[in-house]
Design an enzyme around this catalytic site. Structure first.
Site, mmCIF file in Angstrom:
data_model
loop_
_atom_site.group_PDB
_atom_site.id
_atom_site.type_symbol
_atom_site.label_atom_id
_atom_site.label_comp_id
_atom_site.label_asym_id
_atom_site.label_seq_id
_atom_site.Cartn_x
_atom_site.Cartn_y
_atom_site.Cartn_z
ATOM 1 N N ARG A 105 -27.756 -40.922 -14.017
ATOM 2 C CA ARG A 105 -29.163 -40.895 -13.619
ATOM 3 C C ARG A 105 -29.547 -42.219 -12.987
ATOM 4 O O ARG A 105 -29.107 -43.291 -13.408
ATOM 5 C CB ARG A 105 -30.076 -40.519 -14.769
ATOM 6 C CG ARG A 105 -30.113 -41.478 -15.899
ATOM 7 C CD ARG A 105 -31.184 -41.031 -16.864
ATOM 8 N NE ARG A 105 -31.201 -41.895 -18.022
ATOM 9 C CZ ARG A 105 -32.164 -41.917 -18.909
ATOM 10 N NH1 ARG A 105 -33.182 -41.101 -18.790
ATOM 11 N NH2 ARG A 105 -32.124 -42.735 -19.931
ATOM 12 N N THR A 109 -35.593 -44.006 -10.633
ATOM 13 C CA THR A 109 -36.341 -42.748 -10.473
ATOM 14 C C THR A 109 -36.105 -41.780 -11.633
ATOM 15 O O THR A 109 -36.835 -40.795 -11.768
ATOM 16 C CB THR A 109 -35.906 -42.021 -9.184
ATOM 17 O OG1 THR A 109 -34.523 -41.653 -9.341
ATOM 18 C CG2 THR A 109 -36.060 -42.904 -7.955
ATOM 19 N N ASP A 204 -28.832 -45.608 -26.379
ATOM 20 C CA ASP A 204 -27.996 -44.932 -25.386
ATOM 21 C C ASP A 204 -26.815 -44.274 -26.098
ATOM 22 O O ASP A 204 -25.916 -44.956 -26.602
ATOM 23 C CB ASP A 204 -27.513 -45.941 -24.343
ATOM 24 C CG ASP A 204 -26.806 -45.238 -23.196
ATOM 25 O OD1 ASP A 204 -25.823 -44.500 -23.457
ATOM 26 O OD2 ASP A 204 -27.238 -45.397 -22.044
ATOM 27 N N ASP A 207 -23.260 -45.158 -24.716
ATOM 28 C CA ASP A 207 -22.840 -46.528 -25.067
ATOM 29 C C ASP A 207 -22.458 -46.608 -26.536
ATOM 30 O O ASP A 207 -21.456 -47.212 -26.899
ATOM 31 C CB ASP A 207 -23.961 -47.529 -24.782
ATOM 32 C CG ASP A 207 -24.068 -47.858 -23.301
ATOM 33 O OD1 ASP A 207 -23.214 -47.383 -22.509
ATOM 34 O OD2 ASP A 207 -25.014 -48.585 -22.934
HETATM 35 N N1 URA Z 1 -29.922 -40.606 -23.024
HETATM 36 C C1 URA Z 1 -29.613 -41.413 -24.077
HETATM 37 O O1 URA Z 1 -28.460 -41.750 -24.305
HETATM 38 N N2 URA Z 1 -30.608 -41.830 -24.867
HETATM 39 C C2 URA Z 1 -31.880 -41.491 -24.677
HETATM 40 O O2 URA Z 1 -32.743 -41.902 -25.442
HETATM 41 C C3 URA Z 1 -32.179 -40.654 -23.572
HETATM 42 C C4 URA Z 1 -31.188 -40.225 -22.759
#
Ligand code: URA
Length: 212
Positions: A105, A109, A204, A207
């Site tokens: 992503r 945006t 994330d 991650d």
């Molecule tokens: N993707 C993620 O890894 N964490 C979020 O909070 C939103 C999208």
């Protein structure tokens, strides 16, 4: 919000706590996500079609039973974090096929862009598709992945989006664009922050699963 099932189970709540905790180490994070995946897989697979069968038990009695043809299940993990649910699903549907969907992503945006599509062309073969993505945030990645699936001929009523954390924004977007797609989530979180992260969430997911 429609077509959403949210799990309610003490073990699910416990694993969500582990996932949310900012100090959870990578091995425990992976394990908690995999274990949460078992519960999601139980719910998501509950509507798989059963095939009538017969077996003879050690008592010499023939009994009418049911079996699954797990080869007719497609797992579609959205990279990267969706990989965290694959093992959990394979415990229940061991012959499922796996097609990877790569979506990144744009950080400014928040628009989703696809970089990998290994979806098969024989959509008719499959009874059900489980699209795996632990985080249903804006819904942009899920919508992009659903466009890829429907573009290959998969019908929305055979697709279940499986996520750990979901927020209203993402669910409403799916409801609006793909009203027949069902969603199974482990929890509904509060909202999104200004960079599209789920609040309170877990940060994330990719991650934490692969890098931290
Ligand atoms: N993707 C993620 O890894 N964490 C979020 O909070 C939103 C999208």
């Amino acid at each position: 919000m429609r077509n959403v099932t949210v799990l309610k189970h003490p073990v699910v709540s416990d694993r969500l706590t582990t996932l949310r905790h900012k100090d959870t180490q990578i091995e425990l994070f992976r394990r908690a996500l995999r274990e949460l995946g078992f519960f999601l897989a139980m719910e998501a697979t509950s509507r798989l079609p059963a095939i009538k069968s017969k077996v003879i038990t050690p008592l010499g009695i023939e009994v009418e039973t049911e079996e699954l043809d797990s080869a007719r299940v497609l797992l579609a993990p959205i990279l990267r974090a969706g990989l965290g649910f694959v093992e959990s699903f394979l415990e229940l549907v061991p012959r499922a096929k796996i097609a990877h969907i790569g979506i990144s992503r744009d950080h400014d945006t928040l628009q989703a862009m696809s970089y990998l599509n290994s979806l098969p062309s024989n959509h008719d073969y499959f009874d059900m598709v489980f699209m795996l993505d632990p985080m249903l945030a804006t819904g942009n990645s899920a919508v992009k992945a659903l466009e890829m699936l429907t573009g290959k001929g998969f019908s929305p009523d055979k697709i279940i989006l499986v996520c750990a954390f979901a927020v209203k924004e993402g669910i409403l977007q799916i409801n609006e664009k793909f009203p027949l797609v069902r969603i199974v989530a482990a929890t509904l979180d509060w909202n999104l922050n200004d960079v599209g992260y789920i609040v309170p969430g877990l940060g994330d997911a990719g991650d934490r699963l692969f890098l931290i």
